[in-house]
Design a protein around this motif. Sequence first.
Motif, PDB file in Angstrom:
ATOM      1  N   VAL A 135      48.129  48.591  32.111  1.00 47.97           N
ATOM      2  CA  VAL A 135      47.025  47.821  32.696  1.00 47.97           C
ATOM      3  C   VAL A 135      46.352  48.741  33.694  1.00 47.97           C
ATOM      4  O   VAL A 135      47.022  49.522  34.357  1.00 47.97           O
ATOM      5  CB  VAL A 135      47.535  46.607  33.493  1.00 47.97           C
ATOM      6  N   LEU A 136      45.041  48.615  33.840  1.00 46.39           N
ATOM      7  CA  LEU A 136      44.336  49.449  34.799  1.00 46.39           C
ATOM      8  C   LEU A 136      43.573  48.588  35.789  1.00 46.39           C
ATOM      9  O   LEU A 136      42.931  47.604  35.401  1.00 46.39           O
ATOM     10  CB  LEU A 136      43.365  50.399  34.096  1.00 46.39           C
ATOM     11  N   VAL A 137      43.667  48.971  37.053  1.00 44.64           N
ATOM     12  CA  VAL A 137      42.820  48.376  38.083  1.00 44.64           C
ATOM     13  C   VAL A 137      41.830  49.455  38.473  1.00 44.64           C
ATOM     14  O   VAL A 137      42.241  50.547  38.868  1.00 44.64           O
ATOM     15  CB  VAL A 137      43.658  47.948  39.301  1.00 44.64           C
TER      16      VAL A 137
ATOM     17  N   LEU B 192      37.010  54.346  27.368  1.00 44.89           N
ATOM     18  CA  LEU B 192      37.905  55.445  26.978  1.00 44.89           C
ATOM     19  C   LEU B 192      39.261  54.969  26.474  1.00 44.89           C
ATOM     20  O   LEU B 192      39.996  55.739  25.859  1.00 44.89           O
ATOM     21  CB  LEU B 192      38.116  56.394  28.175  1.00 44.89           C
ATOM     22  N   ILE B 193      39.633  53.755  26.782  1.00 44.16           N
ATOM     23  CA  ILE B 193      40.970  53.268  26.425  1.00 44.16           C
ATOM     24  C   ILE B 193      40.876  51.897  25.779  1.00 44.16           C
ATOM     25  O   ILE B 193      39.806  51.325  25.682  1.00 44.16           O
ATOM     26  CB  ILE B 193      41.853  53.132  27.692  1.00 44.16           C
ATOM     27  N   ASP B 194      41.989  51.359  25.308  1.00 45.22           N
ATOM     28  CA  ASP B 194      41.982  49.993  24.798  1.00 45.22           C
ATOM     29  C   ASP B 194      43.069  49.164  25.474  1.00 45.22           C
ATOM     30  O   ASP B 194      43.858  48.497  24.802  1.00 45.22           O
ATOM     31  CB  ASP B 194      42.078  49.955  23.269  1.00 45.22           C
ATOM     32  N   LYS B 195      43.052  49.204  26.790  1.00 47.86           N
ATOM     33  CA  LYS B 195      43.959  48.412  27.605  1.00 47.86           C
ATOM     34  C   LYS B 195      43.128  47.497  28.508  1.00 47.86           C
ATOM     35  O   LYS B 195      41.959  47.787  28.767  1.00 47.86           O
ATOM     36  CB  LYS B 195      44.829  49.341  28.483  1.00 47.86           C
ATOM     37  N   PRO B 196      43.766  46.434  29.039  1.00 54.71           N
ATOM     38  CA  PRO B 196      43.004  45.567  29.960  1.00 54.71           C
ATOM     39  C   PRO B 196      42.603  46.322  31.222  1.00 54.71           C
ATOM     40  O   PRO B 196      43.412  47.042  31.805  1.00 54.71           O
ATOM     41  CB  PRO B 196      43.992  44.447  30.313  1.00 54.71           C
ATOM     42  N   VAL B 197      41.349  46.147  31.618  1.00 58.90           N
ATOM     43  CA  VAL B 197      40.829  46.761  32.830  1.00 58.90           C
ATOM     44  C   VAL B 197      40.407  45.664  33.803  1.00 58.90           C
ATOM     45  O   VAL B 197      39.570  44.826  33.459  1.00 58.90           O
ATOM     46  CB  VAL B 197      39.622  47.667  32.510  1.00 58.90           C
ATOM     47  N   ILE B 198      40.998  45.674  34.988  1.00 66.95           N
ATOM     48  CA  ILE B 198      40.581  44.751  36.045  1.00 66.95           C
ATOM     49  C   ILE B 198      39.697  45.520  37.011  1.00 66.95           C
ATOM     50  O   ILE B 198      40.132  46.498  37.609  1.00 66.95           O
ATOM     51  CB  ILE B 198      41.796  44.176  36.796  1.00 66.95           C
ATOM     52  N   ALA B 199      38.450  45.080  37.141  1.00 63.82           N
ATOM     53  CA  ALA B 199      37.487  45.800  37.973  1.00 63.82           C
ATOM     54  C   ALA B 199      37.433  45.169  39.353  1.00 63.82           C
ATOM     55  O   ALA B 199      37.361  43.948  39.477  1.00 63.82           O
ATOM     56  CB  ALA B 199      36.111  45.750  37.320  1.00 63.82           C
ATOM     57  N   VAL B 200      37.463  46.015  40.382  1.00 60.27           N
ATOM     58  CA  VAL B 200      37.355  45.536  41.763  1.00 60.27           C
ATOM     59  C   VAL B 200      36.129  46.166  42.416  1.00 60.27           C
ATOM     60  O   VAL B 200      36.131  47.357  42.718  1.00 60.27           O
ATOM     61  CB  VAL B 200      38.593  45.923  42.602  1.00 60.27           C
ATOM     62  N   PRO B 201      35.086  45.361  42.654  1.00 59.96           N
ATOM     63  CA  PRO B 201      33.935  45.895  43.379  1.00 59.96           C
ATOM     64  C   PRO B 201      34.306  46.040  44.855  1.00 59.96           C
ATOM     65  O   PRO B 201      35.056  45.221  45.391  1.00 59.96           O
ATOM     66  CB  PRO B 201      32.862  44.823  43.212  1.00 59.96           C
ATOM     67  N   THR B 202      33.806  47.088  45.516  1.00 61.67           N
ATOM     68  CA  THR B 202      34.030  47.190  46.956  1.00 61.67           C
ATOM     69  C   THR B 202      32.707  47.077  47.705  1.00 61.67           C
ATOM     70  O   THR B 202      31.635  47.231  47.126  1.00 61.67           O
ATOM     71  CB  THR B 202      34.703  48.519  47.351  1.00 61.67           C
ATOM     72  N   SER B 203      32.836  46.814  48.985  1.00 65.15           N
ATOM     73  CA  SER B 203      31.630  46.649  49.811  1.00 65.15           C
ATOM     74  C   SER B 203      31.110  47.998  50.291  1.00 65.15           C
ATOM     75  O   SER B 203      30.234  48.045  51.159  1.00 65.15           O
ATOM     76  CB  SER B 203      31.932  45.738  50.995  1.00 65.15           C
ATOM     77  N   ILE B 204      31.629  49.081  49.732  1.00 61.60           N
ATOM     78  CA  ILE B 204      31.170  50.421  50.106  1.00 61.60           C
ATOM     79  C   ILE B 204      29.739  50.629  49.628  1.00 61.60           C
ATOM     80  O   ILE B 204      29.416  50.318  48.479  1.00 61.60           O
ATOM     81  CB  ILE B 204      32.103  51.486  49.479  1.00 61.60           C
ATOM     82  N   GLY B 205      28.923  51.172  50.507  1.00 62.09           N
ATOM     83  CA  GLY B 205      27.521  51.415  50.193  1.00 62.09           C
ATOM     84  C   GLY B 205      26.678  51.021  51.382  1.00 62.09           C
ATOM     85  O   GLY B 205      27.191  50.730  52.451  1.00 62.09           O
ATOM     86  N   TYR B 206      25.370  50.981  51.193  1.00 70.85           N
ATOM     87  CA  TYR B 206      24.467  50.565  52.263  1.00 70.85           C
ATOM     88  C   TYR B 206      23.172  50.123  51.597  1.00 70.85           C
ATOM     89  O   TYR B 206      23.000  50.272  50.390  1.00 70.85           O
ATOM     90  CB  TYR B 206      24.226  51.713  53.263  1.00 70.85           C
ATOM     91  N   GLY B 207      22.285  49.546  52.382  1.00 69.78           N
ATOM     92  CA  GLY B 207      20.986  49.140  51.845  1.00 69.78           C
ATOM     93  C   GLY B 207      21.156  48.174  50.690  1.00 69.78           C
ATOM     94  O   GLY B 207      21.796  47.123  50.834  1.00 69.78           O
TER      95      GLY B 207
END
Lengths: 249, 249, 249, 249, 249, 249, 249, 249
Positions: free
Chosen positions: G175-177, G193-208
């Motif tokens: 599993v990938l986070v 690139l893979i065929d496994k479950p991917v859990i995506a975590v957005p972060t508050s990094i950035g600006y504007g």
Amino acid sequence: MDSQRLVNLLQQVRAGTVAVPAAVNQLRHLPFEDLGFAKVDHHRALRQGFPEVIMGLGKQAKDIAAIVRAMRRRRNNILVTRLDAQKMADLKKLRSGLRFHVDAGAATWVDKPIKITGKGTVLIVCAGTSDIPVAEEAVLTASMMGNRVEKLYDVGVAGIHRLLENRLRLDSASVLVVVAGMEGALPSVVAGLIDKPVIAVPTSIGYGASFHGLSALLGMLNSCAAGVTVVNIDNGFGAGFAASLINRV
Amino acid sequence: MDSQRLVNLLQQVRAGTVAVPAAVNQLRHLPFEDLGFAKVDHHRALRQGFPEVIMGLGKQAKDIAAIVRAMRRRRNNILVTRLDAQKMADLKKLRSGLRFHVDAGAATWVDKPIKITGKGTVLIVCAGTSDIPVAEEAVLTASMMGNRVEKLYDVGVAGIHRLLENRLRLDSASVLVVVAGMEGALPSVVAGLIDKPVIAVPTSIGYGASFHGLSALLGMLNSCAAGVTVVNIDNGFGAGFAASLINRV
Amino acid sequence: MDSQRLVNLLQQVRAGTVAVPAAVNQLRHLPFEDLGFAKVDHHRALRQGFPEVIMGLGKQAKDIAAIVRAMRRRRNNILVTRLDAQKMADLKKLRSGLRFHVDAGAATWVDKPIKITGKGTVLIVCAGTSDIPVAEEAVLTASMMGNRVEKLYDVGVAGIHRLLENRLRLDSASVLVVVAGMEGALPSVVAGLIDKPVIAVPTSIGYGASFHGLSALLGMLNSCAAGVTVVNIDNGFGAGFAASLINRV
Amino acid sequence: MDSQRLVNLLQQVRAGTVAVPAAVNQLRHLPFEDLGFAKVDHHRALRQGFPEVIMGLGKQAKDIAAIVRAMRRRRNNILVTRLDAQKMADLKKLRSGLRFHVDAGAATWVDKPIKITGKGTVLIVCAGTSDIPVAEEAVLTASMMGNRVEKLYDVGVAGIHRLLENRLRLDSASVLVVVAGMEGALPSVVAGLIDKPVIAVPTSIGYGASFHGLSALLGMLNSCAAGVTVVNIDNGFGAGFAASLINRV
Amino acid sequence: MDSQRLVNLLQQVRAGTVAVPAAVNQLRHLPFEDLGFAKVDHHRALRQGFPEVIMGLGKQAKDIAAIVRAMRRRRNNILVTRLDAQKMADLKKLRSGLRFHVDAGAATWVDKPIKITGKGTVLIVCAGTSDIPVAEEAVLTASMMGNRVEKLYDVGVAGIHRLLENRLRLDSASVLVVVAGMEGALPSVVAGLIDKPVIAVPTSIGYGASFHGLSALLGMLNSCAAGVTVVNIDNGFGAGFAASLINRV
Amino acid sequence: MDSQRLVNLLQQVRAGTVAVPAAVNQLRHLPFEDLGFAKVDHHRALRQGFPEVIMGLGKQAKDIAAIVRAMRRRRNNILVTRLDAQKMADLKKLRSGLRFHVDAGAATWVDKPIKITGKGTVLIVCAGTSDIPVAEEAVLTASMMGNRVEKLYDVGVAGIHRLLENRLRLDSASVLVVVAGMEGALPSVVAGLIDKPVIAVPTSIGYGASFHGLSALLGMLNSCAAGVTVVNIDNGFGAGFAASLINRV
Amino acid sequence: MDSQRLVNLLQQVRAGTVAVPAAVNQLRHLPFEDLGFAKVDHHRALRQGFPEVIMGLGKQAKDIAAIVRAMRRRRNNILVTRLDAQKMADLKKLRSGLRFHVDAGAATWVDKPIKITGKGTVLIVCAGTSDIPVAEEAVLTASMMGNRVEKLYDVGVAGIHRLLENRLRLDSASVLVVVAGMEGALPSVVAGLIDKPVIAVPTSIGYGASFHGLSALLGMLNSCAAGVTVVNIDNGFGAGFAASLINRV
Amino acid sequence: MDSQRLVNLLQQVRAGTVAVPAAVNQLRHLPFEDLGFAKVDHHRALRQGFPEVIMGLGKQAKDIAAIVRAMRRRRNNILVTRLDAQKMADLKKLRSGLRFHVDAGAATWVDKPIKITGKGTVLIVCAGTSDIPVAEEAVLTASMMGNRVEKLYDVGVAGIHRLLENRLRLDSASVLVVVAGMEGALPSVVAGLIDKPVIAVPTSIGYGASFHGLSALLGMLNSCAAGVTVVNIDNGFGAGFAASLINRV
């Protein structure tokens, strides 16, 4: 399945007919895949019994028919999603042999029998009758990808009893896809009852301040129950696909 | 409580010392209330035993102290809302006699004993421990307005059992205030279990896509359970006030 | 109305034909409702004279006709909401006996006479003529649920006099539903004139920066008058339903 | 006030010391203003008795002090807006002679007496006590720009009577600036009572779904009363400035 | 125009046939207007030569025709706004005598000649050819309300020269209505060139991130040029109306 | 190309028939352009071989035909953008000689052969087949503006291999236009592979939380790869135009 | 683990000391859990070796210390999340024995050794160094829940090579986070690139225009790669928890 | 710069010490770069004289100091962006030799003299004094990257004359970076005056409905002038970087 071009090149190096610097140079200009880098191609997916998928949204019936024709040559199963009534009708005329799934807004072509390769059962839960088309897209996707799939429909949180009566079915699933519109509360309640992965699918069902599914989407992202992950609004296909991957871990 | 000015004028008309056209003209320039139009003044509210209310947000401690001083002359009970820790500390120094309610972020001055004038019980339900300050503001408001108030805390939808175990308490209330942050699903579940008015209060509890309570607010507005009405984010006072009005219908 | 299955089981326990451990086990697998847990079923609602409700939005006329047919067997009154002109026309052909309410976009089937069970009067107020369909949905809902209902239409805040002239009618209602689009200011003004619960209904009337009712919704949630609670945009049904619950407190 | 450079050039043309093609070329490279194009410079504004304005937001006290020093040489009146308590304190040390207006968050330097050049009275109306700082910025701006200014404060729509009692004052103004936060309904009610231009100023007063003034802003833009125009949230200066222009039409 | 009911009542007081307390009571129940309170009625507006206005949006052609018929009895001029092509065609059949203004999407009935009562000239400026319908609505509104109206079209900020060439026309207007979609920059540039009130009208012209006029609306609210006030997206009528009020200050 | 009016005036000054003060005055009233100020007129653009452009969105076929007719007199090339199928069909009947580009939703009139004046190659990259119409608009625009244009389509980030296989083509371009919908990630990946300017074009392709291209737009604005600049959603024309300017730096 | 109360009751039924109707009645008033309904208690989770979790956000250090003290009696492992530097310092003084994880903003108490019960490896991938705290929260959560965890950090899409060089590690995870801020594109590339479950975590990094993580969140929800599911912004804990559930399927 | 590992491998193939199938296998496991794929490394950038860049936002002074130390070993120039006053002060103590640029909020380390490699001049234009920090970041970035940079500040659209007076400077630039907050109109006006690429930078300057730069951002994306591309809010670095790439095309 070694790349013939790569093998040829190396054999020429070995035979001395291509010098090393020339070989380095040629290597750099070989297509990427010829170098044998691992990639998720459809082929790996297909070897697992996954179908090839055509997203019908934004494509005309004649284009879809053409893609289906091309795909059939590869003898793989095919799943066409996001077909509205008109597009189905047009497609029916253009291409015989497709099976249409009105509720799921989809069509399939099953060339080789679907083998069950998923370990457990994928349970598709939905809150209201209006959420059924999205749920059915998930059902069809997971089925086409080789899973045992069960359904538990019309168990919205405003009538919590119906959900509780089905606690054993919730408990016996391996992965759950939970589909809901409006306030999108169902995944939180379900995830609180079990300890299996829950994929939440917000739907665009609602009006006014549902803002076309935004309300349900935000509700699911803010779920107070751990273990819930979320896909795009109305994305039954994505949920069914992710559930299939999880069911193979 | 007839306006003396109005009576005087009519008596002059009767006595013939003011002619009719002149009277019409004077009538038009009398202050609005002298004409005795019904209005919701605080007095009507106060006669029902409602306190006078000071919204502390955006006011300085010294201003609040001054308003309290002025109000005390009218011998009414007083409720000051939205006091943070600093403002409470400042206020404590400026004005003795106030009672501080740390959880509710409020202060009260009870000059005449609060009579229970609400018919049934107002039940304040909340989802998580972080929602308690908003719930306590509702509790205090409804109490100060003469209602029997009960609390049922920490019964979030991710652990539906605790809520169901308290079904009898839900059932025996007249009006319910249901406070929840994050996905804001609790009011839907509660309203599905009973047939009493439910006032939903979204809280700003959460992070990321909770967008400071927007997620909970939208969830509540889109509730799939009929009978739910909603107030502003974190507005425990408004919910307690509305519950008090309903408990007098 | 005891569950027969539960009684049977207990009688077998008593008769000694089922051992206690086995009975514990069977109890766990009985359907939830057989255990007699209180639940808000339609039945409780129906005993109060509430109709059964079909939300027409997102359902096809033939599906609605089928649901009506099934419901009629239970001999309850029926309310079908959110019918547009086309769906009404289709439904008219499919099912005789329904009464259509063009302004409210609804249809009703009244099998048993509606008894007035609400205590006071529900007053439906609306700001502009374009808000009338939403107001009429509230009127019809509250009427079908056994309330005396009165209307006060076209009293927007830009012509405050018409509203003030009707102050006695405002004053004599038990619960008020206030419907407004555009800036949604009417509920604040009304709630400032009376001390009864006010349910605010934002409508999607407006253009440009009304953003399909968002402007009115935010205005109502931020009402400077205490005692206002809010439902979803255009949700006349929800407002009428909540008003009915309040009118029974 | 003819540009000397332009006059010189034309005199050279006349004298024959500059040929026509060369003159054309030089004309093209003269600074824009030397060609005498009408422009709204501060000077035109200043001739009308308008002050020079420094926006304090985002400037440090020392920068403001420097700008004031430079401006004083031109002997014009000066208005510094958007000064918070700290910046005022800093500025006080750096520059004597400024007059501070705590409520308006502003400072002024009045070098030449302000002449009343506006035709009628500018009336600044505000809904709640928390809106006063924004209203005071409008008052100060309009005063500095040579208008008779009156105030009518704390007349929110939840207590419509106070507003109605002041109907004669509303009626006798030439232009009205109406300041309100929360639901922003006051400008609609005021504009419905009179037939004068109303400039609406939304404030960031509120919490939760007020979204820092968005709610009031949308309410005002969607006003059901014709004749209302709107400025940015908390922009008391802009409203006072626009009212001044209108009062000179 | 004294209220007959009020006069009658006072005469009865004078005659002694109604006692003072009874009179006080009756006064309270007289309709609000019978008491002669100042109000902005259409009549005051109409005495100034303003037309009666029908907002066509959301009304059916037959309803509009009926309202026009009723209004004509009062012999006032009439302005019908927001008519699309279909509604115009329908209305044309139903009601002869209306004059249709295709560009403005409006119809007028001019019964008495329009007198110019506005002091100066109202100049309607627009950025692109697609903004013309909104501009024309403003032109027609201001014309019907008794103003000299001039137009300056197609002077967007991307070609600043065309605007600058017309600086004299800008300068000679009393009030300006500036209409622009997309980035909505034109009002800032115009207000920087003159010292007259500028009413900015954002239009929904654009695509993608124009978000149906939101981009232009925000641009105008944040104008760096003082003296700009804003109306709702596409609200040419409101701008023309406000300009008319300003032109009478 | 000197302005005759300006020359005349200066000659009169020289001849002494116009006095200097009178000349100053006349200069001020000459049209702006007569003074010879540099301006970006279409002519400068046209001299570079740029076509004249008609934005078809919001214009009727007959209006477009009329503009084309007028433009043809100037013997310039013409580009008409944003033509849907219906408008193309209508235009075809009205005006022979136009060449229609179905994929790009555009029409062209090429009167003089297009000369390649751009220095390098403009490469148009797009992520999915649904993004092709926007990409084609960019292709056509850049071609009409005198650039060598190449295409690299269907290289979305979910199949990164196809993109990497084309690394040489990416590398050999001067400017890249990268078109993508959904998450809009392609420009970041491309800009990370090369060191040339990348113009990102978000498309409205997607559903649900793509919010009509907002998701892709935000993704591109937040690109973690330096060197990416962004245009409006679906603005293939703007990207092609900017690429052309860059290709001439 | 049968409920003693339930057994007692049934034995009384059997003994005849409680009649069947009385037993039915008592059953209805037994606490819900006494009836033995399956529920997801922490206990089930704990039996799997999952820790008890305290969400530190919004709790004061002294409250957290008290909860830890209470939990320690149950001898379970403990995970405290969302501790900022100050809260960690305070907690350190109040409670010895906790282990602090500065990068993850968390603390742990490990009473019984953590057994690896997850099947495969959970791989935590992150885009930039600023995303590490969120990634570390996921690492710690998955570790505490009994998984083999690996990390692959600083492999953003703008430098695709670093990611590709690690293709074998991607391939060998169960599993990938995938954690990313700004445009949030990394999960799409990884899932391609893979065929496994991917859990995506957005972060508050950035600006504007990152709008505190909204940009990354939308990007991930609209991923063009199937198999991606998403959690709330900065919700490393939720992702680690879901990955743990998946790793047990 | 051939990869030694690759050369070694091929030489072994040639020498016959590694068989072809084994070589194929080893090739697949070589690090990606060893295979010589083109990639944009910093090295290529650095060879062009570009500095190495550290984004200071979200990094602590001590981390920045450590990165600078590591970078200095590579003897490249260094640019540190997004340093606030406190971080600058901290960094000053930790690391001597850095040059601080207070206006730009940046620091630089120039080890080798910067060679001018850009073809023309990059002109940085900004609207108001508050926009200067963002403009200075662009100036510094473009300077460090080897461009001739000029500035034109404080030329906002509300005073269009100052901009027009500088038309020659606008005209003589190769690329323009135009920085503006509030309504963000300046890039449209500038792009309308020239035919060079314009990179628009929205700033977060403003208040109320500027929504932290959203207003300016939308304005720029909707620019009515072709040739404008946009970067993130306050992203002076990105604009300077893109301008540098363009200036090398």
